[in-house]
Design a protein around this motif. Structure first.
Motif, mmCIF file in Angstrom:
data_model
loop_
_atom_site.group_PDB
_atom_site.id
_atom_site.type_symbol
_atom_site.label_atom_id
_atom_site.label_comp_id
_atom_site.label_asym_id
_atom_site.label_seq_id
_atom_site.Cartn_x
_atom_site.Cartn_y
_atom_site.Cartn_z
ATOM 1 N N ARG A 37 9.605 -15.399 35.444
ATOM 2 C CA ARG A 37 9.464 -15.181 36.817
ATOM 3 C C ARG A 37 8.290 -15.536 37.491
ATOM 4 O O ARG A 37 8.251 -15.790 38.711
ATOM 5 N N SER A 91 10.625 -13.735 43.625
ATOM 6 C CA SER A 91 9.718 -13.718 42.326
ATOM 7 C C SER A 91 8.535 -12.864 42.105
ATOM 8 O O SER A 91 8.285 -12.141 41.252
ATOM 9 N N THR A 94 9.672 -9.032 41.788
ATOM 10 C CA THR A 94 10.357 -8.857 40.401
ATOM 11 C C THR A 94 9.294 -9.041 39.480
ATOM 12 O O THR A 94 9.146 -8.189 38.481
ATOM 13 N N ASP A 119 19.134 -11.402 40.577
ATOM 14 C CA ASP A 119 18.944 -12.770 40.114
ATOM 15 C C ASP A 119 20.100 -13.763 40.181
ATOM 16 O O ASP A 119 19.999 -14.758 40.485
ATOM 17 N N LEU A 177 16.234 -19.479 36.826
ATOM 18 C CA LEU A 177 17.144 -18.155 37.185
ATOM 19 C C LEU A 177 18.366 -18.087 36.348
ATOM 20 O O LEU A 177 18.513 -16.782 35.993
ATOM 21 N N LEU A 180 16.682 -16.145 33.379
ATOM 22 C CA LEU A 180 16.716 -15.038 33.626
ATOM 23 C C LEU A 180 17.859 -14.118 33.614
ATOM 24 O O LEU A 180 17.911 -13.094 32.865
#
Lengths: 194, 194
Positions: A37, A91, A94, A119, A177, A180
Motif C-alpha cells: 500500500r 492508499s 487503507t 482494491d 493493486l 494486493l
C-alpha cells in the motif's frame, strides 16, 4: 455422541478446526500488505506529479510561433490525473487502516473482505486510466495517418518523456493493486479449515 | 480433557467449526457465478463483433474521394479486440470449469481461489482495453484543437456508433468481472469459521 465416548481415538479431532495460523504468519501478510500500500501511494503520487509537471512551451517552426503542450488540454490525461489521485488517497486511508488492524487477527478477516472489494474497484479505475492515457499518448507518439492525426512527440520531447514515465509508474501501480487483491484472497483462503 | 467429560454442556461445541454452509447456498453462489460468466462471454463476443463490423467507407467532400474508417487502422482498437477476445475465451473455459465443480464444495474452494486470481488479471486487461479504446474514440468524437487532431465522427457515423456501443458493452463486461471477483472473495469469506 459416539465420538465423545472415544477421547483417545486418533480420529477424534478430525472434525475440529485446524489450529489458527501462527500470529507471525498473519503479521507477515499484514506487513506485506502495508508495504504494497505504501508502494501504491508512492507510485500514484509519482505518476500524478510527473504528469502535472509535464507542461512544455516550444517554438514551432512550421507555425512560426510558440505553442504549449499541457496535460489539461487532453481529457484523457485529466482523467488519468484524477484516477491516480483517487488511488493515492485510497492508499493512504487503507495503509492507516491496515496498520490499525495489524495486531487484531479477528478484526482483520473483516477488513480483508472490505479491502479486497475496494482494491478491485481501484484496480479497474487505475487500469482504465492507464489505458486511456496510454492510447492517447500512443497517438501523440506515432500519429495516425489514416485520419490525419499528426504526432506531437517530435516537437514536445519533455512532455512525452514525462508521459511515458508516468505511464510506466501507473502500470506498476496496477500490478501492485493486482498483488494486493491476490494477497487478500490468499489470506482469506488460508483461514478456511482444510 | 475436561470438555469430553461434559458432553451435555452447551459450551461443549464452542471450539468446533460451524456447520458447513448448506449445499443450497453453495450451489446458489455457483449458479450466480456461472450466470455471470455466461454474461461475460456474451458481452465480450458482442463487443468484438460490433467493433469488427464497424468498418465504413464514405465519400469525403473536402478530399473529393472515398475514404475508409477501419478498426485495424487504430492500434488502440486492435488491442481492444484482442483483449476482449481473450476475455471471451477465458469466460468459456471458466464457465465449463465452474459447471464441473458446481456439485463438489470441497474442490470448489480451490477453484474459487484460482478463479479470483485469474478474474483480477482479466479485469485489468478488459478495463485497460476499454480505457484505451475509449480515449481514442473520444478524440475521434471531439477532436483536439490544441494539437490539431480533427474529429472524425461527423463523417463516419456508423463507425462511431459501433464504437460507442462496443465500449458500453465492454464497460458492462468490466462490471461483470468486478462482480465475479467480489463473489469469489465473498464465498471464500463465508467459509471461514466465525
Amino acid at each position: 455422541m459416539a465420538s465423545t465416548d472415544k477421547p483417545t481415538d486418533p480420529e477424534y479431532n478430525k472434525g475440529a478446526p485446524p489450529p489458527p495460523p501462527p500470529p507471525s504468519a498473519t503479521v507477515n501478510c499484514s506487513v506485506l500488505a502495508v508495504t504494497l500500500r505504501v508502494l501504491l501511494f508512492a507510485a500514484a503520487l509519482t505518476a500524478v506529479v510527473v504528469v502535472v509537471t509535464s507542461d512544455q512551451t516550444k517554438f514551432i517552426v512550421q507555425l512560426g510561433s510558440y505553442r504549449e503542450a499541457k496535460f489539461k488540454h487532453s481529457p484523457a490525461l485529466v482523467y488519468f490525473v484524477v484516477a491516480l489521485s483517487v488511488a493515492g488517497l485510497y492508499s493512504i486511508i487503507t495503509t492507516l487502516a491496515s496498520l490499525s488492524v495489524m495486531w487484531k487477527p479477528n478484526l482483520s478477516t473483516k477488513f480483508l473482505l472490505h479491502f479486497a472489494f475496494w482494491d478491485v474497484l481501484i484496480l479497474g479505475l487505475v487500469a482504465s486510466a492507464t489505458g486511456t492515457a496510454g492510447g492517447v499518448a500512443y497517438v501523440g507518439l506515432k500519429g495516425n495517418k489514416h485520419v490525419g492525426w499528426v504526432k506531437i512527440c517530435n516537437n514536445y520531447d519533455k512532455f512525452c518523456h514525462h508521459l511515458a514515465g508516468s505511464l510506466a509508474v501507473s502500470l506498476f501501480a496496477s500490478c501492485v493493486l493486482v498483488l494486493l487483491v491476490w494477497l487478500s484472497v490468499y489470506s482469506l483462503h488460508g483461514r478456511i479449515p482444510k
